[in-house]
Each structure stands twice: as C-alpha cells, then as structure tokens.
Design a protein around this motif. Structure first.
Motif, short mmCIF file in Angstrom:
data_model
loop_
_atom_site.label_atom_id
_atom_site.label_comp_id
_atom_site.label_asym_id
_atom_site.label_seq_id
_atom_site.Cartn_x
_atom_site.Cartn_y
_atom_site.Cartn_z
N LEU B 7 -10.41 -8.50 1.05
CA LEU B 7 -9.12 -8.58 0.35
C LEU B 7 -8.32 -9.79 0.78
O LEU B 7 -7.63 -10.40 -0.02
N THR B 94 12.17 -10.11 0.87
CA THR B 94 11.08 -9.95 -0.09
C THR B 94 9.83 -9.28 0.51
O THR B 94 8.77 -9.33 -0.08
N ASP B 96 9.68 -6.06 1.01
CA ASP B 96 9.72 -4.64 0.66
C ASP B 96 8.38 -4.09 0.16
O ASP B 96 7.88 -3.09 0.67
N TYR B 97 7.81 -4.75 -0.85
CA TYR B 97 6.58 -4.21 -1.43
C TYR B 97 5.41 -4.29 -0.46
O TYR B 97 4.54 -3.42 -0.47
N LEU B 99 5.47 -3.67 2.51
CA LEU B 99 5.56 -2.55 3.45
C LEU B 99 5.11 -1.22 2.86
O LEU B 99 4.98 -0.24 3.58
N VAL B 100 4.92 -1.17 1.56
CA VAL B 100 4.48 0.10 0.97
C VAL B 100 3.06 0.01 0.40
O VAL B 100 2.64 0.85 -0.38
N ARG B 101 2.33 -1.03 0.80
CA ARG B 101 0.95 -1.16 0.34
C ARG B 101 -0.02 -0.84 1.47
O ARG B 101 0.27 -1.11 2.63
N PRO B 102 -1.19 -0.32 1.11
CA PRO B 102 -2.14 0.09 2.16
C PRO B 102 -2.95 -1.10 2.68
O PRO B 102 -4.15 -1.14 2.54
N TYR B 103 -2.26 -2.05 3.24
CA TYR B 103 -2.92 -3.22 3.80
C TYR B 103 -2.02 -3.74 4.92
O TYR B 103 -0.80 -3.72 4.78
N PRO B 104 -2.61 -4.19 6.05
CA PRO B 104 -1.77 -4.61 7.18
C PRO B 104 -0.69 -5.61 6.74
O PRO B 104 -0.99 -6.60 6.10
#
Lengths: 338, 263
Positions: B7, B94, B96-97, B99-104
């Motif tokens: 990824l 910026t 924010d998003y 921090l809510v994704r399943p990736y370090p």
C-alpha cells in the motif's frame, strides 16, 4: 454495553492569548499567556447498535470536537470513548474498519485523482473484495448518482458532487458506525434531498448513525433521538417526537379580514391567544396553544368579529424548539426513559 | 507487513503519477539536483587542489561521504517526502482522515508526497559512491560488500528517522513551516565532511546528539578501515534502529497533541 460509549468525555484546548496586531504577537513571544477553552465538557453518551442520533447545537458548541473524540482523531483531556469496547485512540486499526466518518467541510478524496481512483485506493486500504466493492459502488450510484463522477478529478468536483463522492468514500468499507458531521452543508436542495434519502436507507439497513447538522430539516424524519449540546455540555438527550409534542405546541394563525379590525377586538374574541398586528393593517397574527384551541375554533372566532378573507397557519418545526433552547428561553430536561 | 509495504508504494505511485503530469517540472528538478552534485564535486576538487588530504582523508574518501549523504537524502525525499509536510498538515488540521483509516498514521504522513529530486540524488549519489569506493583502499570481499549494503541501509534510515523526529516537533510548535527540522537538516549538512575536522562540540553534536556522522563519516571510515575509530561504523545499524524507535515515539506522542482545526 452500547456500541458507542462516551464517559465523562472532556476536551480542553489551550489557545495562545495574543493581544491584537503585530505588537501583540511580539509581546506574546516574551510573555506567553494562554486561555483554556473547554470545548467538550463531561459528555456522557451511549448509542446502541442501529440507533440514529441527531447531534445538534449552535456554532462552536462542541459538535465537531465530540465527533473527533468519538472517532479517535482527538485525544480526550479526560474521560474515555469506547467503540464496541475498544478505545479508538489506542486501537486505531481495529476501530477504523468499524467506523466511517464524513466531515462535510473537508474531503478525503485525492485532489489530483479521478474519483474512481480515490475509491479504488480506499478499497485496497480497507481490503474490500471486488464483488462487495462493485455492489457498493452500484448502490452509491443508484442513490447518489456517483457513477457520473467516477472519471472526474477531485479538484474539479462541485461542492454537491464532492459531497456525494465523499459519502461513497466514507462508506465504501461498509462501516457499522457512521459519523456524519454537517453532511449537507452548502448543498442545493435537490442534492440535499438525495443525500437525506440515502441517510434514511442507511438507517433502515441497521447502520448506527450519528448526524450533526445545522440544517434541522436533515434530522426531521431521520432520527428518533435528539441530543443537544451547548457550550460543551449536553443539555438534552431524548426522544425527538416527544420534544416536538411537548414544546412545539404553538401554532401561528395569520388571518386577513375584509375590513380593518382593531387588534383589541380580535383579542377579546380569542381569550388565551396572543394577538398582534400582521404585516398589513388587514392582517392579524394569532398565536395559540394547539391543545387549548383548534385552528378551526380560532378562525371561527375571528369570523365572529369580521369577514375572514384569507388565512394560513404556521406549524413550528423542531427548529423553533431548538432555537429557543439555544437562545436560553427553553430549558429541556433530559428524557429519563432513554 | 507485506500489505503495509504494498500500500505504501501504491500511495507513492499516486503522487508520482500526479507529479509526472507536469513533465517540465520533472526535468527542471532533475537537472537542478544533478547540477547541485556537480557543484559539490567542483568545490571538493578545488579544495583538494590546494591540500593533498583533509585531516588524512583523501579526495575520494570525502566524495564517498558526500555520496552517502546524497543517497540518504535522496531516499528521504523520494520515499518519505511527506515528512516535510507534517507541520503544515498539523497547522491546517488535515490529518483527520488519516487517523480514521486502517493504516499506520506515520506512513500515511510520510507518503503524502513524492520528492522527485530524491530520484536524481539517489542516482548521482549512487554513481559517486561506486566510483569513490573503487578509488579508495577497501579490502573487498563478499562480507565487506554485504556490510557496505547494511551500513548504507542503516545510514538511510538514520536520515529518514532524524527527518521524522525533527518534523514531529511541529506537534509542539504548531507553526505552519518545519523550521526546527530545517535547522537540524542544515546542521546535518556539515556531516558531509569527515567529522575529525570539527571541534569537539560539533563532533559531539554530529556523532552523538543528532548522529549525522553515522550517515557518512563512520560507515566510510569502517569500510576503509581508516580514521581514529573505524569500528564505530559497525554500530550504524544499531544507531538506525535507535533513531527510528525514537522518531516513532516522538511522532506518536505528538499525535496525541494533534488538535485538528475548526474549533
């Protein structure tokens, strides 16, 4: 345990207290002063799986901050959040698969990429398999018309298009908890309707939704439960319909008569109602409690003193109730049934 | 782990594609970085035209040190350029998003941008390193080749980690530009030259406080078995692990202070 649990959730921001102007900024360099702003103050909230909750409050009341705390973006100053038992700030990866977040003011699409590419990246990021992905895309296209946007580059989307694409992005992984922060802001009416219909579908499928909005039309017909925040504190948490029954009892009758009639005469005919002069001398505005008087009785009473030519009735929506809560002339007490 | 790496390249690929839309920019950047390395070499030859050696280090030894730095910086900007955008992301809220994704989160930050100049730095640095190492006295064997690769990797990670740690300071400073990281980077430029030419305070700074010397002087010193403490170069991988660990801790501590925007 509820799916989303917040206990004594508090967020305090520390802001530099700068006197205005360049001189003030320079002075701040030497003697630093800060002011503390309590954005969210001891919020207790629990949302059960499948619930649809409207989270409203005036500007700066702490709505967005609460959403950011609940999704793990901000670290609480004190108190804690649990999503299905997990602390989102600590178990980011696991929680990310369960929640979907949309900030109406901000896009998560890649600026330089076509929408299709942005969504494909998110698909891979969340590990959504092709079949499920195609199925979801089709659904977004059916309800939101996202198909026509797929080839458009992020920066070329209009606001309405962007919001539709962003909704698809926020929900592409099929989250079971969805936070929608001002999802209809700046949209025109046609798009708003479409988006609202989509929210109802989402709710009907059993997704847990927390919706914050300025536009109270978003929440009417969508949420059963209403939570109001003001100055960081929850001032109400209860049933939306009950609030309307209890506090939106007032009806406003606008009536015009053939001849000029003094307000006092109408007032005498309608004890218990508040009569004021209308927009022209021929019009009167009559406010009454719908449980004390019916609209028919009110019109009939006016007919008794003059010939009624025309009338219309304003039915206050939840907007008025909430507006009165904001302005401080209505104090709701939380519904203990919830 | 594999998924994370796959990824990561996917994210970089997205930005690279966007970058390549502006072809002329790409060539200007490429030429500019090559030119910078040429200027470095001209400068070095001018110095060495006057003196036969710099504190015992030959021209080619110093070129090797320059090359190590160029490669480390090149990898930093090509693969981790997003690090330098952290301060503005914090300032504008910026993240924010991310921090809510399943990736370090840290890798989402470092992959926010691709520095195309990194590519030319890697290529020119690589060429310089190969030529320089063939001109200096190294007892080459399979083991030294392997060690050289390990040291190079260590050096690269030290540079990347220092960038990350210093840029993460922005969580505390919250200004819109990475001034602290820039300042440290400038100090790091000194480490292109052999550490032994500097006074003690600088030696301590570059060798210990912010271990830039492990990117250039120490690994080259080890490979050439020259200088006063060649064995120090062997610590490069350990120093790299330490630096990465510190950088990750600073980043995640900082992330807790992230305040988003719009309050």
């Amino acid at each position: 345990m509820a799916l989303v649990e917040a206990r004594r959730l508090t967020k305090v921001f520390r802001r530099p207290d700068k006197p205005p102007g360049l001189a003030g900024s320079l002075r701040h360099l030497v003697s630093r002063k800060y002011v503390e702003k309590v954005a969210v103050d001891g919020v207790d909230l629990s949302i059960e799986a499948g619930e649809a909750v409207a989270y409203v409050g005036p500007n700066g009341a702490g709505k967005s901050t609460t959403v950011k705390l609940l999704s793990g973006i901000l670290e609480p100053t004190s108190g804690e959040v649990r999503i299905d038992g997990m602390v989102p700030q600590r178990e980011r990866m696991a929680v990310a698969h369960r929640i979907g977040v949309l900030f109406g003011q901000r896009t998560q699409l890649w600026w330089d990429l076509p929408v299709a590419d942005s969504l494909a990246v998110l698909r891979d990021l969340y590990g959504v398999d092709r079949a499920t992905y195609e199925k979801r895309l089709k659904r977004f296209d059916d309800v939101l018309g996202t198909g026509e946007l797929m080839a458009v580059t992020g920066r070329k989307l209009s606001l309405g298009q962007r919001m539709r694409a962003d909704l698809a992005a926020a929900l592409i992984h099929g989250p079971d908890v969805v936070y929608l922060d001002e999802p209809t802001i700046g949209l025109d009416l046609a798009v708003k309707d479409r988006v609202r219909e989509f929210f109802r579908d989402l709710r009907d499928e059993g997704t847990t939704v927390m919706l914050t909005s300025h536009d109270l039309a978003d929440i009417e017909g969508f949420c059963k439960r209403l939570v109001i925040i003001d100055e960081g504190r929850l001032v109400f948490d209860g049933d939306l319909e009950a609030v309307k029954d209890e506090f939106a009892r007032e009806r406003i009758l606008h009536v015009s008569t053939e001849q000029r009639v003094a307000s006092d005469v109408v007032r005498d005919a309608l004890p218990g109602a508040v009569v004021t002069a209308g927009e022209t001398p021929l019009w009167h505005t009559i406010r009454f409690d719908r449980f004390a008087l019916t609209a028919g009785q009110a019109v009939a009473a006016v007919s008794g003193v003059a010939t009624v030519v025309d009338f219309r009735i304003d039915e206050p929506g939840i907007e008025d109730v909430i507006r009165r809560v904001y302005s401080g002339d209505l104090l709701l007490t939380s519904d203990s049934a919830l | 782990m594999l998924r994370v790496i796959r990824l990561y390249f996917r994210f970089l690929g997205l930005h690279l594609r966007a970058l390549l839309e502006y072809q002329s920019d790409f060539w200007v950047m490429a030429v500019a970085t090559v030119l910078m390395q040429v200027v470095n070499l001209v400068f070095l030859s001018a110095v060495f035209a006057k003196v036969p050696a710099l504190n015992g280090w030959s021209f080619w030894a110093v070129v090797a040190m320059f090359a190590m730095m160029a490669i480390a910086e090149g990898v930093g900007s090509f693969f981790f350029e997003g690090t330098w955008r952290l301060s503005i992301a914090i300032n504008e809220g910026t993240l924010d998003y991310a921090l809510v994704r399943p990736y370090p989160v840290v890798l989402q930050v470092t992959s926010m941008e691709v520095g195309i100049n990194g590519l030319t730095n890697i290529v020119t640095g690589g060429a310089m390193l190969v030529v320089a190492l063939s001109r200096v006295d190294v007892a080459w064997s399979a083991l030294t080749v392997l060690l050289a690769v390990v040291l190079l990797l260590g050096a690269v990670f030290i540079k990347v980690a220092i960038n990350l740690a210093t840029n993460s300071i922005s969580f505390w400073l919250s200004g819109p530009s990475p001034m602290f990281a820039m300042a440290v980077h400038q100090v790091g430029e000194l480490a292109r030259f052999p550490l032994s030419i500097y006074p003690l305070a600088l030696k301590a700074t570059l060798g210990f406080v912010v271990p830039f010397a492990f990117i250039s002087t120490f690994p080259i010193s080890f490979l050439m078995d020259a200088g006063s403490t060649p064995w120090l170069g062997l610590l490069t991988p350990l120093v790299a692990v330490y630096c990465v660990a510190v950088a990750l801790v600073v980043f995640s501590r900082g992330l807790r202070r992230y305040e988003s925007a719009g309050n």
